[in-house]
Write a protein that holds these residues in place. Structure first.
Motif, mmCIF file in Angstrom:
data_model
loop_
_atom_site.group_PDB
_atom_site.id
_atom_site.type_symbol
_atom_site.label_atom_id
_atom_site.label_comp_id
_atom_site.label_asym_id
_atom_site.label_seq_id
_atom_site.Cartn_x
_atom_site.Cartn_y
_atom_site.Cartn_z
ATOM 1 N N MET A 1 72.070 78.213 31.779
ATOM 2 C CA MET A 1 72.158 76.790 30.994
ATOM 3 C C MET A 1 71.194 77.025 29.678
ATOM 4 S SD MET A 1 71.190 73.144 31.481
ATOM 5 C CE MET A 1 72.779 73.041 31.889
ATOM 6 N N ALA A 2 71.804 76.423 28.618
ATOM 7 C CA ALA A 2 71.260 76.697 27.612
ATOM 8 C C ALA A 2 69.745 75.939 27.132
ATOM 9 C CB ALA A 2 72.169 76.206 26.242
ATOM 10 N N LEU A 3 69.345 75.349 28.208
ATOM 11 C CA LEU A 3 68.197 74.677 28.300
ATOM 12 C C LEU A 3 66.909 75.527 28.537
ATOM 13 C CD1 LEU A 3 68.843 71.320 29.863
ATOM 14 C CD2 LEU A 3 68.425 71.685 27.620
ATOM 15 N N ILE A 10 61.557 68.718 27.272
ATOM 16 C CA ILE A 10 62.982 68.890 26.528
ATOM 17 C C ILE A 10 63.177 67.462 25.855
ATOM 18 C CG2 ILE A 10 65.575 69.018 27.001
ATOM 19 C CD1 ILE A 10 64.618 70.559 29.657
ATOM 20 N N THR A 12 65.180 64.388 24.834
ATOM 21 C CA THR A 12 66.494 64.062 25.522
ATOM 22 C C THR A 12 66.935 62.727 24.659
ATOM 23 O OG1 THR A 12 65.649 65.078 27.443
ATOM 24 C CG2 THR A 12 67.388 63.288 27.763
ATOM 25 N N ASN A 87 67.712 68.465 22.692
ATOM 26 C CA ASN A 87 68.259 69.397 23.442
ATOM 27 C C ASN A 87 69.146 69.057 24.601
ATOM 28 O OD1 ASN A 87 67.417 71.605 21.806
ATOM 29 N ND2 ASN A 87 65.364 71.314 22.649
ATOM 30 N N LEU A 88 68.893 67.576 25.082
ATOM 31 C CA LEU A 88 69.728 67.303 26.161
ATOM 32 C C LEU A 88 70.224 66.091 26.071
ATOM 33 C CD1 LEU A 88 70.437 67.520 29.160
ATOM 34 C CD2 LEU A 88 68.129 66.527 29.726
ATOM 35 N N PHE A 106 77.259 70.700 21.832
ATOM 36 C CA PHE A 106 75.870 70.574 22.816
ATOM 37 C C PHE A 106 76.282 71.175 24.270
ATOM 38 C CE2 PHE A 106 74.100 67.816 19.884
ATOM 39 C CZ PHE A 106 72.800 68.019 20.273
ATOM 40 N N GLN A 109 74.795 71.250 27.529
ATOM 41 C CA GLN A 109 73.530 70.462 27.531
ATOM 42 C C GLN A 109 73.832 68.776 27.478
ATOM 43 O OE1 GLN A 109 73.096 72.786 23.696
ATOM 44 N NE2 GLN A 109 70.762 72.258 24.081
#
Ligand code: GRF
Length: 193
Positions: A1-3, A10, A12, A87-88, A106, A109
């Motif tokens: 996951m790109a997180l 994060i 959001t 980022n989310l 995204f 994400q």
């Protein structure tokens, strides 16, 4: 996951179209010390979304976008999200289908919550369909968003029993109560993946 969380939360954004009860539960979750997310923005395609009120109550920036010209609108949203270092994205009752291009920006994400046990009952009227088919269980799913509707990787699901007396409305309420717990759980799960 790109997180990646590191020590920072994060950033959001939550996208809504209606009541926003999932938005509310996500805001409450984000306000917990242990929460890995910080909700920086609420985005809606519908100026009448009741959920927009939570922006005022919890002092979160909200923005309404007209999706009639979807390509142009998505460009504006992407710029805004990048500027705010989001980022989310959590889709929570967001009734528009995002374009492939938007989703690519995204990748991995964007999460969505859906009121059925996917892959059963993609799309709308999930509760009516489950009752009509005499299913014994329904439930809810949090999944990654891809360009195929309600088809991305399933993160987590919760089953809910359908009783003989359930109507689409009573079932929706039972499932919704589980959704409110499931979305935060899904977020905790993806960041540990
Ligand atoms: C929820 O049932 C969600 O699963 C579906 O739309 C509904 C939104 O409810 N995608 P709310 O706006 O969060 O109250």
């Amino acid at each position: 996951m790109a997180l990646s969380t590191g020590t920072k939360k994060i950033n959001t954004a939550v996208f809504i179209s209606g009541t926003g009860s999932n938005l509310k539960s996500l805001i409450k979750f984000s306000n917990l010390k242990k929460s890995p997310i910080s909700i920086k923005m609420i985005i809606s395609n519908n100026p009448k979304s009741k959920g927009l009120a939570f922006g005022k109550i919890y002092k979160i920036r909200k923005k309404i976008f007209n999706f009639n010209k979807q390509e142009k609108t998505e460009k504006e949203i992407l710029e805004l999200l990048k500027k705010k270092k989001i980022n989310l994205i959590c889709l929570a009752g967001f009734m528009r289908i995002l374009s492939k291009n938007f989703i690519q920006n995204f990748k991995g994400q964007i999460l969505n919550i859906h009121p059925s046990l996917l892959p059963k009952y993609k799309g709308l009227n999930t509760h009516e369909r489950a009752i009509k088919n005499k299913d014994r269980y329904s439930g809810c799913t949090v999944h990654l968003v891809t360009s195929k509707l309600d088809s991305g990787k399933i993160i987590i699901q919760k089953k809910v029993k359908i009783n003989k007396k359930d109507t689409p409305r009573t079932l929706a309420n039972k499932v919704l109560a589980e959704e409110h717990k499931l979305y935060p759980e899904a977020i905790l799960k993806i960041i540990s993946l």
